[in-house]
Design an enzyme around this catalytic site. Structure first.
Site, PDB file in Angstrom:
ATOM      1  N   ASP A   1      28.111 -10.389 -18.202  1.00 19.33           N
ATOM      2  CA  ASP A   1      28.813  -9.254 -17.613  1.00 19.33           C
ATOM      3  C   ASP A   1      30.231  -9.254 -18.148  1.00 19.33           C
ATOM      4  O   ASP A   1      30.576 -10.055 -19.025  1.00 19.33           O
ATOM      5  CB  ASP A   1      28.796  -9.315 -16.086  1.00 19.33           C
TER       6      ASP A   1
ATOM      7  N   HIS B   1      29.191  -3.100 -19.373  1.00 20.57           N
ATOM      8  CA  HIS B   1      29.421  -4.437 -18.806  1.00 20.57           C
ATOM      9  C   HIS B   1      29.502  -5.492 -19.916  1.00 20.57           C
ATOM     10  O   HIS B   1      28.904  -6.567 -19.810  1.00 20.57           O
ATOM     11  CB  HIS B   1      28.312  -4.793 -17.804  1.00 20.57           C
TER      12      HIS B   1
ATOM     13  N   ASP C   1      23.008  -0.363 -16.387  1.00 18.50           N
ATOM     14  CA  ASP C   1      23.704   0.232 -15.252  1.00 18.50           C
ATOM     15  C   ASP C   1      25.163   0.496 -15.588  1.00 18.50           C
ATOM     16  O   ASP C   1      25.751  -0.139 -16.467  1.00 18.50           O
ATOM     17  CB  ASP C   1      23.623  -0.697 -14.044  1.00 18.50           C
ATOM     18  N   GLU C   2      25.747   1.405 -14.873  1.00 20.89           N
ATOM     19  CA  GLU C   2      27.189   1.650 -14.880  1.00 20.89           C
ATOM     20  C   GLU C   2      27.765   1.637 -16.302  1.00 20.89           C
ATOM     21  O   GLU C   2      28.716   0.916 -16.602  1.00 20.89           O
ATOM     22  CB  GLU C   2      27.896   0.607 -14.014  1.00 20.89           C
TER      23      GLU C   2
ATOM     24  N   TRP D   1      18.230   0.551  -7.916  1.00 22.63           N
ATOM     25  CA  TRP D   1      19.308  -0.049  -7.129  1.00 22.63           C
ATOM     26  C   TRP D   1      20.165   0.968  -6.398  1.00 22.63           C
ATOM     27  O   TRP D   1      20.809   0.652  -5.400  1.00 22.63           O
ATOM     28  CB  TRP D   1      20.196  -0.921  -8.018  1.00 22.63           C
TER      29      TRP D   1
ATOM     30  N   TYR E   1      21.196  -5.642  -1.164  1.00 23.11           N
ATOM     31  CA  TYR E   1      22.390  -6.245  -1.763  1.00 23.11           C
ATOM     32  C   TYR E   1      22.975  -7.254  -0.781  1.00 23.11           C
ATOM     33  O   TYR E   1      23.808  -6.925   0.057  1.00 23.11           O
ATOM     34  CB  TYR E   1      23.390  -5.156  -2.134  1.00 23.11           C
TER      35      TYR E   1
ATOM     36  N   ASP F   1      25.053  -9.506  -1.055  1.00 26.49           N
ATOM     37  CA  ASP F   1      26.441  -9.921  -1.196  1.00 26.49           C
ATOM     38  C   ASP F   1      27.334  -9.189  -0.196  1.00 26.49           C
ATOM     39  O   ASP F   1      28.536  -9.449  -0.125  1.00 26.49           O
ATOM     40  CB  ASP F   1      26.945  -9.677  -2.621  1.00 26.49           C
TER      41      ASP F   1
ATOM     42  N   TRP G   1      24.855 -10.589  -5.942  1.00 24.49           N
ATOM     43  CA  TRP G   1      25.968 -10.456  -6.867  1.00 24.49           C
ATOM     44  C   TRP G   1      27.087 -11.416  -6.461  1.00 24.49           C
ATOM     45  O   TRP G   1      27.298 -11.674  -5.280  1.00 24.49           O
ATOM     46  CB  TRP G   1      26.477  -9.015  -6.877  1.00 24.49           C
TER      47      TRP G   1
ATOM     48  N   GLU H   1      30.611 -11.589  -7.336  1.00 25.45           N
ATOM     49  CA  GLU H   1      32.045 -11.362  -7.437  1.00 25.45           C
ATOM     50  C   GLU H   1      32.822 -12.160  -6.389  1.00 25.45           C
ATOM     51  O   GLU H   1      33.901 -12.687  -6.663  1.00 25.45           O
ATOM     52  CB  GLU H   1      32.377  -9.874  -7.269  1.00 25.45           C
TER      53      GLU H   1
END
Length: 800
Positions: free
Chosen positions: A451, A520, A583-584, A650, A675, A677, A724, A726
Site C-alpha cells: 500500500d 495505492h 480500489d480507490e 467492499w 470492517y 477496524d 485494516w 492504519e
C-alpha cells in the site's frame, strides 16, 4: 417449594424520583420479570407500618399499590422488603415486643395481598428472633408464601456478616422454610465481575444452588461495586452454563438500572434474563463457534487418555492431530480398534463431517481433508478450555460430552483480510492468527501486502522495493495531529512466506495475496519513481493514511515490472485466487498527464479514465494464462464488465448483488458489516480507531446472501472480514480488534442459520476462555479490561 428458576427480581424503592412516578407497566411487556420487591417497609414505635416515608395506606401510595396489583395480575410475584439499612424495625421484630409489632406487619401484608417478604437484616438480630419471624410468617401465610433473606455474599462463605446470626446455622435449622437467599455481591462484600465469589458460596455446599439469587447494583450511583451490564451478563452466563439450576439474579434497584437507566430500566431485566437462559442452554454451554448444523446431546462423558488409540488413514490422523493442537497433549497411536475412529465417507458434503461421542469412544466421518480438520477443531472446542492453549495442563483430564454432531459449511470462502502494509505484522503474529482462524473454521487469509505506507513482499531483482519501500520515517497519529517520529517498517522474504503458506495449508487455510494496483502505490513509487507519471514529483513512502493521487504509469516497462512481481508472487502463493487491488484509484494524475493521454491513445482507449479498466482486464487475462484467477475490489466493475474477475464487494452489499447478477463470482466484504477496524463500542475509553461503530452483534446480524436470487448467474463464494491496520500499531491492538468479531464472521460464514445475539453471547463466554488459554488479547464479551483501554495516552479516542 422454591419458585421456578431462574428468578429475575427487582427491588423497587424509588417509586418516584423527583416528581416523576416510575411506572411498572413496562415490566409486564418486557415479560422477563419474575418477582417485584417493594421497598422499604418499616415499623414505627406506634406500630404504624410505613413504606419509605409514608404510612402504607396513605394516598401517596395509591398508584404504587394499583400498579403492583396490575403486575401481580400478569404473573409477577409481588413481595415486600422489611428492614434494610435504616435501624429500628428489625429490633422490634426481634425483641420482647414481637407480639406488639408483628401483627401490624402481618396485617399490612394481607392488606396489599403481598405474596412474600424479603427479610433484610442489616443490624444485629438473634438467631432465635429470625427463626420466630420465619415460623410466624409460614404459619400465617402458608407454603405458597415466599420467605426470602438477603445476606451479604461474604456471610455465606465464612466472611463478613451484617446480621448478627450465622446464616449457615439458620439454614441448617430452617432451610426448608426459606424459599431463597438474595446474596448481596456489592459494597465490598463480594463481586460478580467474575464467577469466583459465587463459586466460593456454592463450594461451601450449605445452600442448594437453586436457592441462590445473585444480588447486584443496577447503577453506580446506588452503591459501590457496580458491575457493567456486559460483564455481569458474562458472569451470569458462565455460572448458568455450569449450574443451569442457579436461583437467579436481583438488582438494587429498579428505577435507574443500566443499561437503560431512568428512561428504560426494564432493559436490565431483558439482558439478565437472556444471559441466564441462554447460558443454561446445554448446546450453548458447549461454546461451539461456529454453530454446527445439528447437535444431539447425550448424558454421559468420555475421558480420553493422554495416549489415545486411533483408527484411520495416516492422512486423516495427521489432520485431526493438527487440529487438536499441542494444548490437548494427546498422542494418537494407530490401532486397529481405536478409541478414536476416523472413517472416510464420500456421502458427506465437502468440508462437512459427522462426529459421534459415545460409550465406545469417538467416531469422526468425513469425505475430505477439510471435513477432518473441521471435526478436529470441534473436538478441541469440546475439550476443556485449557486444551486451546500452547501446552497441556498437567494431570487434568480430557473429558468430552457424549453427543452427535452433523455439520457442513455454508460458504467455501470464509475469510479475513489482514493488512500488513499499513502496520507490519511480525511472522509469529501471523502464525498465531492462522491458528485462531483455523480453530474457528475460517479458511481464507487475505494478506494485503502493499500500500502507500509500505511494501512487504520481497521481489528478487528489485531490491529497492524492500530497501526503500518497506519502511517510513514515522506514522501520523490523529489523536496528536502529528507524526510520531518513530520509523516503522518490515517485510517478508519469499521463503518466510512459503513457510507460512505451508503452515496455513496444513490447517486448512488458503492464503490469498494482494498487490494493490494501480493506485495505492506510493511505497512502490518511492522505490522506483520511474514507473509513475514521468512529470510527477517524487514522494517518499506515505506517513499518513487516505487516498493519494499517485498511480502507476501503465507503459510497457511498468507492465513488465508488474508481471515480474506477480510471477514471483504466484511462485510463493499457490492459491488459485490472486488479488490485484483496484480500489480507490483516482484519475486525477492521469487526467493531468500528457504521457497518460498519449498512452491511452496508443492503446485505442477513449481517454485516460479507461486506463484502469484496461489494466484490470489485462491482469485478469495474464493471471488466467498462468492458471490463476484475478480478484479485485468492486470499483473494477463499476461501469465496466470484466468477466472472469472475482469481485470483492467492499462499498456495500448492493454492489456485490449487482456483480452476481452480471455473472461475476463475488465475495461479500461490505464495510458496514465487515470492517473490523472500526470501534467495537461507543465507550469513550476505546483505543483510537478509524471511526464508525461495528459491534460483534452487527457482524452477526449480516446475511451475505440477502437479496441474492437462487438463479443468479454469478456464484456467491462467501464472506470476508477486513482488518485494516492504519490504527493497529501493535500485535495486542491487532488481536483486540479481531476478537471477538472474527468469531461472529466465522458464524455467519459457516452456519446455515446463524444464532441470535443472546445465544452467541453465551457461546462467546466459553470462547473467551479458550482465547485466554491461548494468550490472545481479545476484547472480552463482558467488555474491555482496564489495561486494554486507551486512557489519556496518545492512543486515546478523539472526542467530538
Amino acid at each position: 417449594m422454591p419458585s421456578a428458576t431462574p428468578r429475575v427480581v427487582v427491588y423497587h424503592q424509588s417509586h418516584g424520583h423527583g416528581e416523576t412516578f416510575v411506572p411498572l407497566a413496562p415490566v409486564i411487556s418486557s415479560g422477563g420479570l419474575s418477582h417485584l420487591i417493594i421497598a422499604a417497609v418499616h415499623i414505627r414505635s406506634d406500630a404504624t407500618v410505613t413504606v419509605n416515608d409514608h404510612p402504607h395506606d396513605d394516598p401517596h401510595h395509591d398508584r404504587l399499590w394499583s400498579e403492583a396489583a396490575m403486575v401481580r395480575g400478569h404473573g409477577v410475584r409481588v413481595l415486600a422488603m422489611v428492614g434494610g439499612w435504616a435501624p429500628g424495625t428489625i429490633g422490634k421484630l426481634d425483641g420482647d415486643e414481637f407480639a406488639t409489632y408483628y401483627p401490624a406487619f402481618r396485617d399490612f401484608l394481607r392488606t396489599h395481598d403481598l405474596q412474600g417478604v424479603d427479610i433484610d437484616v442489616e443490624q444485629e438480630m438473634s438467631l432465635a428472633g429470625v427463626v420466630r419471624l420465619i415460623d410466624a410468617l409460614r404459619a400465617d401465610f402458608g407454603p405458597e408464601f415466599d420467605i426470602v433473606l438477603s445476606p451479604v455474599a461474604s456471610a455465606m462463605c465464612g466472611g463478613a456478616n451484617l446480621s448478627g446470626f450465622d446464616y449457615e446455622e439458620l439454614y441448617r435449622v430452617r432451610g426448608d422454610q426459606i424459599d431463597w437467599l438474595q446474596l448481596q455481591f456489592y459494597s465490598g462484600y463480594g463481586s460478580l465481575q467474575d464467577t469466583r465469589d459465587i463459586q466460593r458460596v456454592i463450594d461451601r455446599g450449605v445452600v442448594e444452588v437453586d436457592k441462590l439469587v445473585l444480588g447486584v447494583v443496577g447503577n453506580p450511583a446506588d452503591a459501590e461495586g457496580y458491575v457493567a451490564i456486559d460483564r455481569l451478563c458474562a458472569t451470569l452466563s458462565a455460572i448458568a452454563a455450569k449450574y443451569p439450576e442457579i436461583g437467579g439474579v436481583d438488582v438494587w434497584e429498579y428505577f435507574q438500572a443500566l443499561p437503560g437507566g431512568r428512561t428504560a430500566p426494564w432493559l436490565w431485566i431483558d439482558r439478565v434474563r437472556a444471559a441466564l437462559t441462554a447460558g443454561a442452554d446445554r448446546v450453548n454451554a458447549l461454546g461451539l463457534i461456529p454453530a454446527p448444523a445439528s447437535v444431539t446431546l447425550g448424558h454421559g462423558t468420555v475421558t480420553l487418555p493422554t495416549a489415545t488409540t486411533v483408527t484411520g488413514s495416516p492422512t486423516a490422523i495427521d489432520l485431526v492431530a493438527d487440529a487438536l493442537g499441542p494444548g490437548a497433549g494427546l498422542r494418537l497411536i494407530p490401532d486397529a480398534d481405536g478409541l478414536i475412529r476416523l472413517v472416510d465417507d464420500v456421502r458427506i458434503a465437502p468440508g462437512g463431517y459427522r462426529l459421534e461421542i459415545g460409550e465406545r469412544g469417538v467416531e469422526v466421518a468425513a469425505g475430505d481433508s477439510a471435513g477432518y480438520l473441521a471435526a478436529g477443531h470441534t473436538l478441541r472446542q469440546l475439550l476443556p478450555a485449557w486444551a486451546s492453549g500452547p501446552a497441556p495442563l498437567p494431570g487434568a483430564p480430557l473429558v468430552l460430552p457424549q453427543l452427535l454432531i452433523e455439520d457442513a459449511p455454508r460458504f467455501g470462502w470464509r475469510g479475513v483480510l489482514v493488512d500488513v502494509a499499513r502496520h507490519f505484522k511480525p511472522l509469529p503474529a501471523l502464525y498465531r492468527f492462522v491458528d485462531q482462524m483455523a480453530a474457528l473454521k475460517l479458511d481464507v487469509l487475505h494478506l494485503h501486502l502493499t500500500d502507500d505506507q509500505g511494501w512487504r513482499f520481497e521481489v528478487h531483482g528489485y531490491p529497492e522495493l524492500v530497501r526503500v519501500g518497506s519502511w517510513r520515517t514515522g506514522t501520523y497519529v490523529p489523536a496528536w495531529d502529528a507524526v510520531d517520529g518513530r520509523p516503522h517498517g518490515g517485510y517478508y522474504t519469499q521463503d518466510q512466506l512459503r513457510a507460512l503458506v505451508g503452515y496455513a495449508q496444513r490447517r486448512g487455510v488458503t492464503i490469498v495475496p494482494e498487490i494493490d494496483l494501480p493506485g495505492h502505490v506510493r511505497a512502490l513509487l518511492a522505490a522506483y519513481p520511474e514507473y509513475g507519471d514521468p512529470d510527477a514529483e517524487r514522494k517518499p513512502v506515505a506517513t499518513g493514511f487516505g487516498v493519494f493521487d499517485e498511480v502507476l504509469h501503465l507503459a510497457p516497462a511498468t507492465l513488465a515490472l508488474i508481471e515480474e512481481i506477480v510471477t514471483q508472487l504466484i511462485n510463493v502463493f499457490p492459491s488459485r485466487h490472486i488479488h490485484i487491488g483496484g480500489d480507490e484509484c483516482p484519475k486525477t494524475q492521469w487526467r493531468q498527464s500528457k504521457a497518460a493521454t498519449t498512452l491511452a491513445g496508443e492503446l485505442g482507449l477513449a481517454g485516460v479514465d479507461d486506463l484502469q479498466d484496461w489494466f484490470t482486464d489485462r491482469m485478469r487475462d495474464w493471471l488466467a494464462a498462468h492458471g490463476r484467477q484475478a480478484v479485485a475490489w468492486d470499483e473494477v466493475v463499476e461501469g465496466h464488465d470484466s468477466p472472469g474477475t472475482v469481485v470483492m464487494s467492499w462499498r456495500g452489499h448492493l454492489p456485490g448483488v449487482k456483480a452476481l447478477a452480471s455473472g461475476h463470482d463475488v465475495v461479500m466484504a461490505p464495510g458496514e458489516f465487515t470492517y473490523i477496524d472500526q470501534y467495537q463500542s461507543d465507550h469513550v475509553n476505546e483505543p483510537h480507531a478509524i471511526g464508525g461503530h461495528l459491534p460483534w452483534q452487527k457482524v452477526l446480524g449480516y446475511d451475505p446472501a440477502l437479496g441474492v436470487p437462487d438463479d443468479a448467474p454469478g456464484l456467491l463464494l462467501g464472506v470476508q472480514a477486513q482488518l485494516w491496520a492504519e490504527y493497529l500499531p501493535t500485535i495486542e491492538q491487532f488481536e483486540y480488534m479481531a476478537f471477538p468479531r472474527v468469531a461472529a464472521l466465522a458464524e455467519i460464514a459457516w452456519a446455515a442459520t446463524p444464532a441470535g445475539a443472546d445465544d452467541f453471547f453465551a457461546r462467546l463466554v466459553h470462547q473467551g476462555e479458550r482465547w485466554d488459554a491461548a494468550g490472545i488479547n481479545h476484547r472480552s464479551v463482558g467488555g474491555a479490561h482496564p489495561w486494554q483501554q486507551a486512557g489519556s495516552s496518545h492512543r486515546r479516542r478523539p472526542q467530538s
